[in-house]
Design a protein around this motif. Structure first.
Motif, PDB file in Angstrom:
ATOM      1  N   VAL A  72      -2.631  12.918  -2.062  1.00 19.71           N
ATOM      2  CA  VAL A  72      -1.826  11.729  -1.806  1.00 19.71           C
ATOM      3  C   VAL A  72      -1.381  11.188  -3.160  1.00 19.71           C
ATOM      4  O   VAL A  72      -2.212  10.756  -3.968  1.00 19.71           O
ATOM      5  CB  VAL A  72      -2.619  10.659  -1.036  1.00 19.71           C
ATOM      6  CG1 VAL A  72      -1.719   9.501  -0.647  1.00 19.71           C
ATOM      7  CG2 VAL A  72      -3.277  11.262   0.201  1.00 19.71           C
ATOM      8  N   SER A 110       1.751   6.226  -2.973  1.00 27.23           N
ATOM      9  CA  SER A 110       2.287   6.912  -1.803  1.00 27.23           C
ATOM     10  C   SER A 110       1.281   6.884  -0.655  1.00 27.23           C
ATOM     11  O   SER A 110       0.159   6.380  -0.790  1.00 27.23           O
ATOM     12  CB  SER A 110       2.630   8.355  -2.183  1.00 27.23           C
ATOM     13  OG  SER A 110       3.066   9.092  -1.066  1.00 27.23           O
ATOM     14  N   SER A 111       1.694   7.446   0.481  1.00 24.59           N
ATOM     15  CA  SER A 111       0.796   7.600   1.625  1.00 24.59           C
ATOM     16  C   SER A 111       1.061   8.945   2.286  1.00 24.59           C
ATOM     17  O   SER A 111       2.121   9.544   2.092  1.00 24.59           O
ATOM     18  CB  SER A 111       1.000   6.474   2.645  1.00 24.59           C
ATOM     19  OG  SER A 111       2.286   6.562   3.235  1.00 24.59           O
ATOM     20  N   GLN A 152       0.758  10.819   6.182  1.00 24.36           N
ATOM     21  CA  GLN A 152       0.540  10.583   7.604  1.00 24.36           C
ATOM     22  C   GLN A 152       0.347  11.910   8.331  1.00 24.36           C
ATOM     23  O   GLN A 152       1.097  12.856   8.119  1.00 24.36           O
ATOM     24  CB  GLN A 152       1.737   9.841   8.216  1.00 24.36           C
ATOM     25  CG  GLN A 152       1.928   8.445   7.652  1.00 24.36           C
ATOM     26  CD  GLN A 152       3.040   7.689   8.346  1.00 24.36           C
ATOM     27  OE1 GLN A 152       3.591   8.164   9.337  1.00 24.36           O
ATOM     28  NE2 GLN A 152       3.363   6.508   7.836  1.00 24.36           N
ATOM     29  N   SER A 199      -6.250  -0.586   8.898  1.00 20.92           N
ATOM     30  CA  SER A 199      -6.308   0.154   7.641  1.00 20.92           C
ATOM     31  C   SER A 199      -7.140  -0.615   6.625  1.00 20.92           C
ATOM     32  O   SER A 199      -6.994  -1.831   6.472  1.00 20.92           O
ATOM     33  CB  SER A 199      -4.888   0.375   7.103  1.00 20.92           C
ATOM     34  OG  SER A 199      -4.919   1.164   5.943  1.00 20.92           O
ATOM     35  N   ARG A 256      -3.330   7.749   8.852  1.00 24.62           N
ATOM     36  CA  ARG A 256      -2.583   7.418   7.627  1.00 24.62           C
ATOM     37  C   ARG A 256      -3.545   7.218   6.459  1.00 24.62           C
ATOM     38  O   ARG A 256      -4.425   6.347   6.494  1.00 24.62           O
ATOM     39  CB  ARG A 256      -1.762   6.150   7.841  1.00 24.62           C
ATOM     40  CG  ARG A 256      -0.927   5.707   6.648  1.00 24.62           C
ATOM     41  CD  ARG A 256      -0.062   4.512   7.031  1.00 24.62           C
ATOM     42  NE  ARG A 256       0.787   4.087   5.935  1.00 24.62           N
ATOM     43  CZ  ARG A 256       0.455   3.145   5.042  1.00 24.62           C
ATOM     44  NH1 ARG A 256      -0.735   2.549   5.136  1.00 24.62           N
ATOM     45  NH2 ARG A 256       1.280   2.809   4.076  1.00 24.62           N
ATOM     46  N   ASP A 308      -3.745   6.030   2.757  1.00 25.48           N
ATOM     47  CA  ASP A 308      -2.935   5.076   1.997  1.00 25.48           C
ATOM     48  C   ASP A 308      -3.368   5.029   0.530  1.00 25.48           C
ATOM     49  O   ASP A 308      -4.516   4.672   0.225  1.00 25.48           O
ATOM     50  CB  ASP A 308      -3.077   3.691   2.639  1.00 25.48           C
ATOM     51  CG  ASP A 308      -2.288   2.622   1.900  1.00 25.48           C
ATOM     52  OD1 ASP A 308      -1.379   2.981   1.121  1.00 25.48           O
ATOM     53  OD2 ASP A 308      -2.589   1.430   2.103  1.00 25.48           O
ATOM     54  N   ASN A 309      -2.430   5.394  -0.343  1.00 29.62           N
ATOM     55  CA  ASN A 309      -2.684   5.287  -1.786  1.00 29.62           C
ATOM     56  C   ASN A 309      -1.597   4.452  -2.458  1.00 29.62           C
ATOM     57  O   ASN A 309      -1.359   4.556  -3.656  1.00 29.62           O
ATOM     58  CB  ASN A 309      -2.733   6.686  -2.416  1.00 29.62           C
ATOM     59  CG  ASN A 309      -3.384   6.697  -3.793  1.00 29.62           C
ATOM     60  OD1 ASN A 309      -4.302   5.920  -4.063  1.00 29.62           O
ATOM     61  ND2 ASN A 309      -2.905   7.565  -4.675  1.00 29.62           N
ATOM     62  N   THR A 310      -0.923   3.611  -1.662  1.00 34.41           N
ATOM     63  CA  THR A 310       0.206   2.837  -2.192  1.00 34.41           C
ATOM     64  C   THR A 310      -0.235   1.802  -3.215  1.00 34.41           C
ATOM     65  O   THR A 310       0.558   1.359  -4.046  1.00 34.41           O
ATOM     66  CB  THR A 310       0.953   2.118  -1.052  1.00 34.41           C
ATOM     67  OG1 THR A 310       0.027   1.301  -0.315  1.00 34.41           O
ATOM     68  CG2 THR A 310       1.580   3.128  -0.093  1.00 34.41           C
ATOM     69  N   SER A 358       4.594  12.859   3.675  1.00 37.29           N
ATOM     70  CA  SER A 358       4.279  12.041   2.510  1.00 37.29           C
ATOM     71  C   SER A 358       5.469  11.127   2.205  1.00 37.29           C
ATOM     72  O   SER A 358       6.616  11.586   2.218  1.00 37.29           O
ATOM     73  CB  SER A 358       3.983  12.929   1.292  1.00 37.29           C
ATOM     74  OG  SER A 358       3.733  12.134   0.162  1.00 37.29           O
TER      75      SER A 358
END
Length: 405
Positions: free
Chosen positions: A279, A283-284, A286, A334, A359, A361-363, A403
């Motif tokens: 990831v 970004s994320s 799914q 989340s 999902r 999540d690394n945003t 992604s």
């Protein structure tokens, strides 16, 4: 002919005689040498006598190697289960059915699988079951009656490491204690039971499956047809008010609870993951799983490298289209998990058809990408089970990854 002592056909008697002759050199190494014991290995086969003896002689010698490796003959005196297993693993032997067979109870609901596995090794669980089998049951006891109380069976009980170990134990029973089960009564089965049973039934031979009776609301009435009230604990409709204090009760039929963390000897159980992905920073990723019928269970395990990762489950109506988290229905909120320190696992019952989105999540991370190792499964309800092999079916599941920044 039943294939039991005193009720053998000429062909069955011939098979027994040839079998005893073939294994005569190793008979002194066995826990019993009488016909009752040997017939358990031969009973039920429709094969030709000579072929039957060849096949079962091979199984028999493998059993002897198993006894040697696991030290079965001394396990009741030289090994004792860890305290956590003795205190927090429900079940026990108590009473006899109307034909004199011992009764074993397994009480599933109160058991804390993860707590037990964090406190003892898989080998400890397997050896504790071998130890139960090795305890003397009386002269010429060929089989036992089992009662599975599955009230309270929940998602925690289908945790993958626990199911895999239970499967190994079932396989051990099938391979080394043939015809040891007389019948198994499942009582108080919740809606989840068919899903859980699908995960383990492929470890059982057809003959064993035929001995499993899933009882309905009249389960007490049925039990009393096979077991005298004086031999049945009061909690199951009998007259035994204190089975744990009864001298015939060989182990406690205890109703336990969560394992205290003071017993933990590790912080996680080692898992072999099926997939990996990265990831990107900011970004994320799914993963879409299309569920076509309600009642399916989504089960996941994951670990991250280097730092934490966000994770949540969402629901959308169409597959193949990407949506932001805020545009989907949030099913599992989340949040960030320290999966780089302790691997995460969980499951979810899919109440509605649709596309379920896992999902990652690394945003929130502006500088560091995260590598994720994971396994995701969809467990099908019994009526959708197309194959007994692994609890998964591609005909009902569609998964894809995407992604996005």
């Amino acid at each position: 002919m039943s294939g039991r002592v005193g009720d053998l056909s000429p062909k069955q008697a011939e098979a027994l005689e040839l079998f005893r002759e073939r294994i005569q050199d190793v008979l002194p190494q066995l826990p019993a040498q009488h016909d009752h014991f040997l017939l358990r290995w031969l009973r039920g086969s429709k094969k030709h006598v000579k072929l039957l003896n060849l096949i079962f002689s091979q199984f028999f010698f493998q059993h002897l190697e198993f006894r040697k490796q696991m030290k079965v003959d001394t396990i009741t005196t030289d090994w004792r289960p860890p305290e956590v297993i003795e205190k927090y693993l429900s079940g026990g032997m108590c009473g006899y059915d109307r034909e004199g067979s011992p009764i074993w109870y397994d009480v599933i609901g109160p058991v804390d699988p993860k707590g037990l596995f964090l406190s003892a090794s898989k080998q400890d669980f397997i050896k504790s079951k071998i130890r139960d089998c090795a305890k003397p049951l009386g002269s010429n006891v060929e089989s036992i009656t089992m009662i599975y109380d599955v009230e309270g069976l929940g998602l925690k009980h289908i945790w993958k490491p626990a199911i895999e170990t239970y499967g190994e134990i079932l396989q051990m029973f099938e391979d080394n204690y043939p015809e040891g089960l007389k019948r198994l009564f499942v009582i108080k089965a919740p809606k989840l039971f068919p899903v859980a049973y699908n995960l383990v039934k492929h470890f059982l031979c057809e003959n064993t499956r035929l001995k499993i009776c899933i009882l309905g609301a009249n389960w007490q009435e049925v039990l009393l047809k096979y077991i005298d009230a004086e031999e049945l604990p009061a909690i199951y409709g009998g007259k035994l008010t204190d089975p744990d204090g009864d001298p015939r009760c060989r182990t406690r039929i205890n109703h336990v609870g969560p394992v205290p963390s003071s017993y933990y000897v590790r912080d996680h159980v080692k898992v072999d993951y099926e997939q990996c992905m990265t990831v990107s920073r900011g970004s994320s990723q799914q993963l879409d799983y299309e569920i076509l019928a309600p009642g399916c269970i989504l089960r996941w395990q994951f670990a991250s490298e280097g730092a934490d990762i966000g994770f949540g489950v969402f629901l959308k109506t169409k597959k193949g289209e990407w949506k932001k988290a805020g545009q989907m229905l949030e099913v599992l909120p989340s949040q960030r998990y320290n999966a780089h320190l302790v691997p995460e696992d969980g499951s979810l019952t899919c109440e509605h058809p649709g596309v379920y989105v896992l999902r990652f999540d690394n945003t929130y991370s502006l500088f560091q990408a995260k590598r994720i190792s994971f396994t995701v499964e969809v467990l099908l309800p019994d009526q959708l089970q197309s194959s007994p092999t692994n609890g998964k079916s591609s005909s009902h599941v569609h998964a894809e990854g995407s992604s996005h920044l």
